[in-house]
Scaffold this motif. Structure first.
Motif, PDB file in Angstrom:
ATOM      1  N   SER A  59      -4.119   1.919  -1.425  1.00 23.06           N
ATOM      2  CA  SER A  59      -4.087   3.099  -0.851  1.00 23.06           C
ATOM      3  C   SER A  59      -4.352   2.505   0.826  1.00 23.06           C
ATOM      4  CB  SER A  59      -5.238   4.138  -1.096  1.00 23.06           C
ATOM      5  OG  SER A  59      -5.117   4.533  -2.574  1.00 23.06           O
ATOM      6  N   GLU A  60      -3.747   3.411   1.595  1.00 19.76           N
ATOM      7  CA  GLU A  60      -3.914   3.131   2.977  1.00 19.76           C
ATOM      8  C   GLU A  60      -5.223   3.366   3.713  1.00 19.76           C
ATOM      9  OE1 GLU A  60      -1.881   1.537   5.315  1.00 19.76           O
ATOM     10  OE2 GLU A  60       0.219   1.580   4.570  1.00 19.76           O
ATOM     11  N   GLU A 110       0.952   2.627  13.163  1.00 23.62           N
ATOM     12  CA  GLU A 110       0.803   1.585  12.011  1.00 23.62           C
ATOM     13  C   GLU A 110       0.123   0.388  12.459  1.00 23.62           C
ATOM     14  OE1 GLU A 110       3.749  -0.786   9.091  1.00 23.62           O
ATOM     15  OE2 GLU A 110       4.699   0.673  10.509  1.00 23.62           O
ATOM     16  N   ASP A 124       5.425  12.833   3.368  1.00 25.95           N
ATOM     17  CA  ASP A 124       5.395  11.715   2.346  1.00 25.95           C
ATOM     18  C   ASP A 124       3.966  11.394   2.227  1.00 25.95           C
ATOM     19  OD1 ASP A 124       5.118  11.013   5.209  1.00 25.95           O
ATOM     20  OD2 ASP A 124       6.178   9.361   4.973  1.00 25.95           O
ATOM     21  N   TRP A 125       2.794  11.797   2.680  1.00 23.28           N
ATOM     22  CA  TRP A 125       1.456  11.399   2.402  1.00 23.28           C
ATOM     23  C   TRP A 125       0.871  12.498   1.361  1.00 23.28           C
ATOM     24  CZ3 TRP A 125      -1.524   7.319   4.673  1.00 23.28           C
ATOM     25  CH2 TRP A 125      -0.949   6.760   5.396  1.00 23.28           C
ATOM     26  N   LYS A 144       0.864  -1.308   0.094  1.00 23.70           N
ATOM     27  CA  LYS A 144       0.042  -0.016   0.173  1.00 23.70           C
ATOM     28  C   LYS A 144       0.945   1.296  -0.246  1.00 23.70           C
ATOM     29  CE  LYS A 144      -4.301  -2.091   2.046  1.00 23.70           C
ATOM     30  NZ  LYS A 144      -5.188  -1.411   1.195  1.00 23.70           N
ATOM     31  N   GLU A 145       0.140   2.239  -0.577  1.00 24.88           N
ATOM     32  CA  GLU A 145       0.925   3.570  -0.873  1.00 24.88           C
ATOM     33  C   GLU A 145       0.602   4.511   0.378  1.00 24.88           C
ATOM     34  OE1 GLU A 145       0.016   5.105  -4.725  1.00 24.88           O
ATOM     35  OE2 GLU A 145       1.023   3.350  -5.526  1.00 24.88           O
ATOM     36  N   LYS A 146       1.248   5.505   0.608  1.00 25.73           N
ATOM     37  CA  LYS A 146       0.626   6.558   1.637  1.00 25.73           C
ATOM     38  C   LYS A 146      -0.164   7.561   1.139  1.00 25.73           C
ATOM     39  CE  LYS A 146       4.939   5.668   4.497  1.00 25.73           C
ATOM     40  NZ  LYS A 146       6.063   6.560   5.376  1.00 25.73           N
ATOM     41  N   ILE A 198      -2.571   7.511  10.576  1.00 23.52           N
ATOM     42  CA  ILE A 198      -1.315   7.683  10.093  1.00 23.52           C
ATOM     43  C   ILE A 198      -0.141   7.415  10.775  1.00 23.52           C
ATOM     44  CG2 ILE A 198       0.230   9.589   9.235  1.00 23.52           C
ATOM     45  CD1 ILE A 198      -2.024  10.952   7.872  1.00 23.52           C
ATOM     46  N   GLU A 199      -0.321   7.791  12.034  1.00 20.55           N
ATOM     47  CA  GLU A 199       1.085   7.722  13.163  1.00 20.55           C
ATOM     48  C   GLU A 199       0.968   6.575  13.890  1.00 20.55           C
ATOM     49  OE1 GLU A 199       1.000  11.240  15.531  1.00 20.55           O
ATOM     50  OE2 GLU A 199       1.758  12.408  13.972  1.00 20.55           O
ATOM     51  N   HIS A 252       3.277  15.588   7.604  1.00 25.17           N
ATOM     52  CA  HIS A 252       3.627  14.433   7.107  1.00 25.17           C
ATOM     53  C   HIS A 252       3.882  14.595   5.576  1.00 25.17           C
ATOM     54  CE1 HIS A 252       2.831  12.236  10.743  1.00 25.17           C
ATOM     55  NE2 HIS A 252       1.816  12.913  10.857  1.00 25.17           N
ATOM     56  N   ARG A 262      -3.696   1.167  12.388  1.00 26.47           N
ATOM     57  CA  ARG A 262      -4.026   1.285  11.011  1.00 26.47           C
ATOM     58  C   ARG A 262      -4.078  -0.282  10.502  1.00 26.47           C
ATOM     59  NH1 ARG A 262       0.014   4.236   9.206  1.00 26.47           N
ATOM     60  NH2 ARG A 262       0.999   2.833   7.801  1.00 26.47           N
TER      61      ARG A 262
END
Length: 358
Positions: free
Chosen positions: A257-258, A324, A211-212, A177-179, A321-322, A209, A327
């Motif tokens: 997607s995440e 994992e 990178d998201w 999955k991508e961020k 997000i933070e 963030h 999530r």
């Protein structure tokens, strides 16, 4: 059985997608299925065995009268056109369908696909249909118990009929999955879908963030994209926001997607949420009227946020997000709930309902 689905058009939309999913499945079960529309736009793929008929009455300017007369003429002029049952989608279409079907002795099921508190610009016609005409339909189908209790005040023949999910279930642990945070809906309906609130909510999250990214999937025929693009510019998050337009690969986008965020101010039974859960996405949704609480069990297979509480939505998105582990746990549990929305199960319920009328 000979089944007619009746709807204004097959433009992109949740109810339209549900209709096509049901029609495609029911025709594969050996039923004779037709789709009748009053506008010729078609943006979904129907099974080649399904006959799509465009009914139009150009000489009548009033939309309701035009739809009613066109449908009456179609059924009246040829007795072989009459189905075993007609299924109308959306309130204003159901007004015409109920009038015509009761006059001509055709069994009619009216199918609601939004909650009863939400009405179109033609509010008086919608309220009139629901309060005074629905009692003449053989059945009314609604998406949730929230609507069931309302419609029971006007007719006894009300059935809760959830939307079907046609996507094959995905296992998150087998997927890279991508961020990416996904949001889905027509951009011209940004007020209903809550995108005007979501982007400011995302501003500090994206700043923290880097990178998201957030992808908003949906088309715009009017000023929705312009408005949202201007908002993105004002917020200074242009490099992390992507408007994809219509996506033919929506299932693969969900799968890769995440996080999915449902920021709507109102819903019926959100198909996008069901489908994202089927693809093992971590889902965060406003507990709006109605639908999300019928799908998500809070902190088990997703997160429910107090309706339109922006601070709480921001905190919950940041949290998934933070964290994992959270999530991953939510995403792994997400697709378990979708078994009750399986397309075969829902079509079984539809066939059983139709057979009751034969």
């Amino acid at each position: 059985m000979k089944i007619d689905f009746i709807i204004t058009s097959l433009r992109r939309g949740g109810a339209e997608r549900v209709l096509v999913t049901l029609a495609n499945n029911l025709v594969l079960r050996g039923n004779n299925v037709r789709v009748l529309t009053f506008k010729d736009a078609i943006e979904y793929e129907l099974n080649e065995k399904i006959q799509h008929l465009f009914l139009e009455e150009k000489n009548i300017k009033n939309q309701t009268l035009s739809y009613t007369y066109a449908l009456f003429k179609f059924y009246k002029n040829n007795k072989h056109n009459k189905p075993n049952v007609a299924i109308s989608f959306m309130t204003q279409t159901s007004l015409s369908a109920i009038l015509v079907c009761k006059l001509l002795g055709i069994k009619i099921i009216a199918s609601e696909h939004t909650n009863h508190t939400r009405t179109s610009t033609n509010k008086s016609l919608v309220v009139f249909t629901r309060k005074h005409l629905y009692k003449y339909a053989n059945f009314i189908t609604v998406l949730t118990k929230y609507d069931f209790d309302y419609y029971k005040n006007y007719t006894k023949n009300v059935i809760v009929m959830p939307n079907p999910c046609s996507f094959k279930l995905s296992e998150s642990k087998n997927t890279s999955k991508e961020k990416v945070i996904l949001a889905i809906g027509g951009l011209d309906k940004y007020n209903i879908k809550g995108f005007d609130n979501l982007l400011p909510i995302m501003k500090p999250i994206l700043d923290k963030h880097k990178d998201w990214k957030i992808k908003i999937v949906g088309n715009s025929n009017n000023d929705g994209l312009t408005f949202l693009n201007n908002l993105v510019e004002e917020l200074g998050i242009k490099n992390q926001v992507i408007f994809t337009g219509l996506a033919n690969n929506i299932q693969s986008m969900m799968k890769s997607s995440e996080i999915f965020v449902l920021s709507s101010r109102t819903e019926g039974l959100p198909m996008a949420l069901i489908e994202c859960m089927s693809q093992s996405m971590c889902c965060v949704a406003y507990d709006c009227v109605s639908g999300p609480s019928d799908i998500i069990t809070h902190n088990v297979d997703g997160l429910l946020v107090e309706n339109q509480n922006k601070n709480m939505m921001q905190k919950h998105i940041t949290k998934v997000i933070e964290d994992e582990n959270l999530r991953l746990r939510l995403s792994e549990n997400a697709n378990k709930i979708t078994s009750k929305f399986d397309v075969e199960l829902i079509c079984d319920k539809w066939e059983k309902l139709i057979l009751e009328l034969q």
